[in-house]
Motif scaffolding. Structure first.
Motif, PDB file in Angstrom:
ATOM      1  N   MET A 132       0.830  -1.206   0.000  1.00  0.00           N
ATOM      2  CA  MET A 132       0.000   0.000   0.000  1.00  0.00           C
ATOM      3  C   MET A 132       0.865   1.257   0.000  1.00  0.00           C
ATOM      4  N   LEU A 133       2.014   1.195   0.680  1.00  0.00           N
ATOM      5  CA  LEU A 133       2.943   2.324   0.659  1.00  0.00           C
ATOM      6  C   LEU A 133       3.513   2.505  -0.743  1.00  0.00           C
ATOM      7  N   THR A 134       3.865   1.411  -1.394  1.00  0.00           N
ATOM      8  CA  THR A 134       4.362   1.477  -2.773  1.00  0.00           C
ATOM      9  C   THR A 134       3.299   2.067  -3.680  1.00  0.00           C
ATOM     10  N   GLN A 135       2.061   1.612  -3.518  1.00  0.00           N
ATOM     11  CA  GLN A 135       0.940   2.110  -4.315  1.00  0.00           C
ATOM     12  C   GLN A 135       0.775   3.617  -4.120  1.00  0.00           C
ATOM     13  N   TYR A 136       0.878   4.070  -2.881  1.00  0.00           N
ATOM     14  CA  TYR A 136       0.761   5.497  -2.584  1.00  0.00           C
ATOM     15  C   TYR A 136       1.920   6.282  -3.199  1.00  0.00           C
ATOM     16  N   LEU A 137       3.128   5.769  -3.050  1.00  0.00           N
ATOM     17  CA  LEU A 137       4.309   6.471  -3.557  1.00  0.00           C
ATOM     18  C   LEU A 137       4.310   6.578  -5.085  1.00  0.00           C
ATOM     19  N   CYS A 138       3.671   5.607  -5.754  1.00  0.00           N
ATOM     20  CA  CYS A 138       3.547   5.665  -7.220  1.00  0.00           C
ATOM     21  C   CYS A 138       2.832   6.936  -7.667  1.00  0.00           C
ATOM     22  N   LEU A 139       1.949   7.435  -6.844  1.00  0.00           N
ATOM     23  CA  LEU A 139       1.214   8.650  -7.170  1.00  0.00           C
ATOM     24  C   LEU A 139       1.829   9.883  -6.510  1.00  0.00           C
ATOM     25  N   ALA A 140       2.278   9.740  -5.264  1.00  0.00           N
ATOM     26  CA  ALA A 140       2.763  10.893  -4.500  1.00  0.00           C
ATOM     27  C   ALA A 140       4.079  11.459  -5.033  1.00  0.00           C
ATOM     28  N   ILE A 141       5.012  10.601  -5.389  1.00  0.00           N
ATOM     29  CA  ILE A 141       6.322  11.088  -5.841  1.00  0.00           C
ATOM     30  C   ILE A 141       6.211  11.904  -7.135  1.00  0.00           C
ATOM     31  N   PRO A 142       5.505  11.408  -8.164  1.00  0.00           N
ATOM     32  CA  PRO A 142       5.348  12.258  -9.349  1.00  0.00           C
ATOM     33  C   PRO A 142       4.640  13.583  -9.051  1.00  0.00           C
ATOM     34  N   PHE A 143       3.652  13.562  -8.140  1.00  0.00           N
ATOM     35  CA  PHE A 143       2.979  14.804  -7.753  1.00  0.00           C
ATOM     36  C   PHE A 143       3.956  15.781  -7.111  1.00  0.00           C
ATOM     37  N   LEU A 144       4.768  15.281  -6.188  1.00  0.00           N
ATOM     38  CA  LEU A 144       5.740  16.148  -5.521  1.00  0.00           C
ATOM     39  C   LEU A 144       6.763  16.703  -6.499  1.00  0.00           C
ATOM     40  N   ILE A 145       7.211  15.864  -7.415  1.00  0.00           N
ATOM     41  CA  ILE A 145       8.183  16.329  -8.416  1.00  0.00           C
ATOM     42  C   ILE A 145       7.552  17.406  -9.296  1.00  0.00           C
ATOM     43  N   CYS A 146       6.332  17.171  -9.739  1.00  0.00           N
ATOM     44  CA  CYS A 146       5.693  18.090 -10.677  1.00  0.00           C
ATOM     45  C   CYS A 146       5.204  19.378 -10.030  1.00  0.00           C
ATOM     46  N   PHE A 147       4.718  19.284  -8.800  1.00  0.00           N
ATOM     47  CA  PHE A 147       4.096  20.460  -8.190  1.00  0.00           C
ATOM     48  C   PHE A 147       4.859  21.028  -7.002  1.00  0.00           C
ATOM     49  N   GLY A 148       5.893  20.349  -6.541  1.00  0.00           N
ATOM     50  CA  GLY A 148       6.567  20.794  -5.339  1.00  0.00           C
ATOM     51  C   GLY A 148       7.943  21.383  -5.526  1.00  0.00           C
ATOM     52  N   ILE A 149       8.506  21.305  -6.722  1.00  0.00           N
ATOM     53  CA  ILE A 149       9.888  21.768  -6.886  1.00  0.00           C
ATOM     54  C   ILE A 149       9.932  23.233  -7.306  1.00  0.00           C
ATOM     55  N   ASN A 150       9.408  23.533  -8.477  1.00  0.00           N
ATOM     56  CA  ASN A 150       9.339  24.937  -8.899  1.00  0.00           C
ATOM     57  C   ASN A 150       8.265  25.111  -9.970  1.00  0.00           C
ATOM     58  N   THR A 151       7.964  26.346 -10.283  1.00  0.00           N
ATOM     59  CA  THR A 151       6.857  26.635 -11.200  1.00  0.00           C
ATOM     60  C   THR A 151       7.167  26.253 -12.644  1.00  0.00           C
ATOM     61  N   ILE A 152       8.426  26.248 -13.035  1.00  0.00           N
ATOM     62  CA  ILE A 152       8.765  25.871 -14.415  1.00  0.00           C
ATOM     63  C   ILE A 152       8.441  24.395 -14.642  1.00  0.00           C
ATOM     64  N   ILE A 153       8.856  23.535 -13.705  1.00  0.00           N
ATOM     65  CA  ILE A 153       8.529  22.115 -13.824  1.00  0.00           C
ATOM     66  C   ILE A 153       7.018  21.926 -13.794  1.00  0.00           C
ATOM     67  N   MET A 154       6.331  22.667 -12.937  1.00  0.00           N
ATOM     68  CA  MET A 154       4.882  22.555 -12.843  1.00  0.00           C
ATOM     69  C   MET A 154       4.211  22.921 -14.164  1.00  0.00           C
ATOM     70  N   GLN A 155       4.669  23.964 -14.817  1.00  0.00           N
ATOM     71  CA  GLN A 155       4.079  24.375 -16.088  1.00  0.00           C
ATOM     72  C   GLN A 155       4.214  23.285 -17.147  1.00  0.00           C
ATOM     73  N   TYR A 156       5.388  22.693 -17.250  1.00  0.00           N
ATOM     74  CA  TYR A 156       5.597  21.655 -18.250  1.00  0.00           C
ATOM     75  C   TYR A 156       4.895  20.342 -17.885  1.00  0.00           C
ATOM     76  N   SER A 157       4.799  20.067 -16.599  1.00  0.00           N
ATOM     77  CA  SER A 157       4.178  18.807 -16.187  1.00  0.00           C
ATOM     78  C   SER A 157       2.654  18.826 -16.330  1.00  0.00           C
ATOM     79  N   MET A 158       2.055  19.980 -16.400  1.00  0.00           N
ATOM     80  CA  MET A 158       0.597  20.067 -16.555  1.00  0.00           C
ATOM     81  C   MET A 158       0.139  19.317 -17.807  1.00  0.00           C
ATOM     82  N   LEU A 159       0.907  19.388 -18.866  1.00  0.00           N
ATOM     83  CA  LEU A 159       0.569  18.675 -20.094  1.00  0.00           C
ATOM     84  C   LEU A 159       0.559  17.161 -19.859  1.00  0.00           C
TER      85      LEU A 159
END
Length: 192
Positions: A132-159
């Motif tokens: 269940m932790l693996t299942q959660y991390l499959c979704l949480a890590i990409p979210f953190l990378i896309c929305f938690g680092i900076n706005t440039i990554i967030m803009q490109y990851s929206m697509l």
């Protein structure tokens, strides 16, 4: 197609729970190599899962809001209390997320009462915590990378999120979930 339908059905915020459970329904069917008609299957699952998934989604929203209020209240005091409550609220948010993702996946796979679903969600989360932790991390890590680092990554990851993101990540999660659920499906798997 599946990602687009998921995003459209999430627009009214109160339907997010039903949308998540419907996405799980379809990705779990894909993992089990069952014949799936994406649009018809998704909306059939949306309709059948709507009541339970919406109830759990509203409970989840309440708990997240309560956790946020605790965090804000601790921030007013500042100092050490803010640090302690920050850790507590992050841990609670992660545990809530793991639990509710488990419950939405259960709703998509099994038919139970609301009370049984609450219990089964805890039982599976605790009994299969690594999966269940693996299942959660499959979704949480990409979210953190896309929305938690900076706005440039967030803009490109929206697509990515708009085109394939959710359906691909839920498919990846479903690989783990299918292994966990296989032992609980029993004869039900052969009937479908």
């Amino acid at each position: 197609m599946l990602n687009f339908i998921f995003l459209i059905t999430c627009i009214p915020v109160f339907t997010i729970g039903a949308s998540i459970s419907s996405l799980y329904t379809m990705t779990l069917k894909i993992v089990r190599k069952e014949d799936t008609y994406v649009i018809r299957g998704y909306f059939k699952a949306f309709k059948s899962n709507f009541k339970q998934a919406t109830a759990f989604w509203l409970i989840a929203l309440f708990l997240y809001a309560l956790t946020y209020v605790i965090y804000v209240a601790a921030g007013i005091n500042g100092g050490t209390m803010k640090s302690i409550y920050t850790v507590i609220t992050i841990v609670l948010a992660v545990l809530y997320s793991m639990y509710f993702l488990t419950v939405f996946a259960l709703i998509s796979t099994f038919k139970n009462t609301l009370k049984d679903m609450v219990y089964n969600g805890f039982a599976i989360l605790i009994g299969h915590f690594p999966a269940m932790l693996t299942q959660y991390l499959c979704l949480a890590i990409p979210f953190l990378i896309c929305f938690g680092i900076n706005t440039i990554i967030m803009q490109y990851s929206m697509l990515f999120w708009m085109i394939i993101g959710f359906s691909v990540l839920f498919l990846w999660q479903s690989l783990y979930l299918n292994r966990v659920f296989k032992k609980y499906r029993g004869d039900e798997e052969e009937e479908d």
